[in-house]
Motif scaffolding. Sequence first.
Motif, PDB file in Angstrom:
ATOM      1  N   CYS A 187      39.128  44.166  40.222  1.00  0.00           N
ATOM      2  CA  CYS A 187      38.983  42.943  39.440  1.00  0.00           C
ATOM      3  C   CYS A 187      38.964  41.745  40.382  1.00  0.00           C
ATOM      4  CB  CYS A 187      40.139  42.840  38.460  1.00  0.00           C
ATOM      5  SG  CYS A 187      40.097  41.349  37.483  1.00  0.00           S
ATOM      6  N   THR A 239      39.937  40.695  32.373  1.00  0.00           N
ATOM      7  CA  THR A 239      39.943  42.153  32.587  1.00  0.00           C
ATOM      8  C   THR A 239      41.234  42.760  32.037  1.00  0.00           C
ATOM      9  OG1 THR A 239      38.743  41.767  34.648  1.00  0.00           O
ATOM     10  CG2 THR A 239      39.795  43.930  34.391  1.00  0.00           C
ATOM     11  N   CYS A 257      44.013  39.748  32.371  1.00  0.00           N
ATOM     12  CA  CYS A 257      44.281  38.732  33.391  1.00  0.00           C
ATOM     13  C   CYS A 257      43.386  37.517  33.118  1.00  0.00           C
ATOM     14  CB  CYS A 257      44.025  39.304  34.780  1.00  0.00           C
ATOM     15  SG  CYS A 257      42.278  39.674  35.072  1.00  0.00           S
ATOM     16  N   CYS A 298      40.476  39.126  40.097  1.00  0.00           N
ATOM     17  CA  CYS A 298      41.791  38.484  40.194  1.00  0.00           C
ATOM     18  C   CYS A 298      42.586  39.009  41.387  1.00  0.00           C
ATOM     19  CB  CYS A 298      42.596  38.677  38.909  1.00  0.00           C
ATOM     20  SG  CYS A 298      43.283  40.340  38.730  1.00  0.00           S
ATOM     21  N   HIS A 348      44.125  45.187  32.378  1.00  0.00           N
ATOM     22  CA  HIS A 348      44.795  46.002  33.401  1.00  0.00           C
ATOM     23  C   HIS A 348      45.877  46.846  32.732  1.00  0.00           C
ATOM     24  CE1 HIS A 348      43.126  44.099  37.030  1.00  0.00           C
ATOM     25  NE2 HIS A 348      43.194  42.953  36.373  1.00  0.00           N
TER      26      HIS A 348
HETATM   27 ZN   LIG Z   1      42.229  41.095  36.887  1.00  0.00          ZN
END
Ligand SMILES: [Zn+2]
Length: 468
Positions: free
Chosen positions: A355, A299, A295, A357, A301
């Motif tokens: 995260c 990170t 992302c 995000c 995912h």
């Molecule tokens: Zn993320």
Amino acid sequence: MRPITPHTSFAGAVWPAIPSPPAAALLSILYQLGQTEHCLDAEIEQARRPQLVGLIRHASRHSPFWKGRFDAAGINRLIESGPAIAAAEWSERWLGLPILTREEVQELGDDLVIKDLPKGHGHIAEIVSSGSSGRPVRISRSTLDHLYWQAFQLRSHVWRNRDLSGTFLSILRDEQRPPSSKGVHMRRLGDWGAPVATVWPTGPSVLLDYRASIADLITAIREISPDYICTFPSLLLEILRVARDGDLALPKVKEVITVSEACPPELRELCREVLGAEMSSSYSAAECGGIATQCQAGTWHAQSERMVVEILDNGGSPCTPGTTGRVILTPLQNFAMPLFRYEIGDLATVGSGLCECGRKLPVIADIPGRARDLVMLPSGEMRPPYYGHNAVMDVRSIRQHQVVQTSPINICLRLVVANALTREEERFIISKVDAALEGAFQISIEYVESIQRQASGKYAEFERAFSP
Ligand SMILES: [Zn+2]
């Protein structure tokens, strides 16, 4: 990503647009992914269960191999007991289902392919992959699976908030490069290609074949002045080092996207220093597409709507956060060759926490595998080590392979074989590898019992056994 109006397929319906059926299908999947990425693990597991159960039923109906496995694990009986299956019971039976190894996929071959597809799944195409363990496997894939694959590719553009009006430069292998071509070979294209350009208007793209000297590649990058660069980490590292050490200013780019290999630790910093850009990479496999996507926060995912991703310790239990284990995959949408609990051959470290995000898809902290050396040509130039890997795949007795450059002029093919190769097969492989490496090396074959990973967990399909 800022809102972009898709291509419309109706005159007079420019905004909001009404996309063509293929673009509409991609956007409808993407719309759902935009919702599911905010779901917790347990919610995703529940939502995807009917997809997984449908795939298990299909495999049990058409494949004696899979029927045997699901019967033995008690999964078919559990499914037939009714729709309300407790999560704990499902998990227990699932963990009892044996891991599918690459050796099994090699040996079973066409027995794993199901030609009788549900309506609308389209045709079957075959791809070959050596993945990260040098064990070639052939995978059959349906048209529908390819559509899902594309939708997840679109997701990575959305997550990274890419400016689609920019110029996208790929420095990869261009199969259309004429064999006689010397020096820089590049093709300028009107858009970013499928699947992005299927849906949205985009800026231009350029495909630059990597088979040129680093100096020539740098000159080409300066001339193209791209917004995005997509290439192999090992090649990028070489380009950035040469540019920095030779004081060759490279244009600032928005983002660097690396593919196929693990990234050397120093690469991220070097991208910032030389290109002023952040770097992202995708963790994917030819067998199933994107396994994890980065992302905007950097990170990884897991793509839980595309496949069940398990990371297991040596005892077969799920790893806890911070620990590293084997990556086991169950792709959910490929009815042409369902793979359940398939060991891809990589190691990964389980992440923890949420995260920044805001997405709740499982976090993978690290993927230590898949590093690659560059081949050094007798002239001293460095290149990605393309050695014609499909030719090696064509010889079915080969169970595992590794290509080792033992000196500036010698390449050794280390092979693990099920049956001794014939003279013709040996000559065939050597001639193909020789052609792929453009006749620059003496090539020999060495038969070995097994090829092990390095202590770090990395498996080098190509290795340069000396320093320049
Ligand atoms: Zn993320």
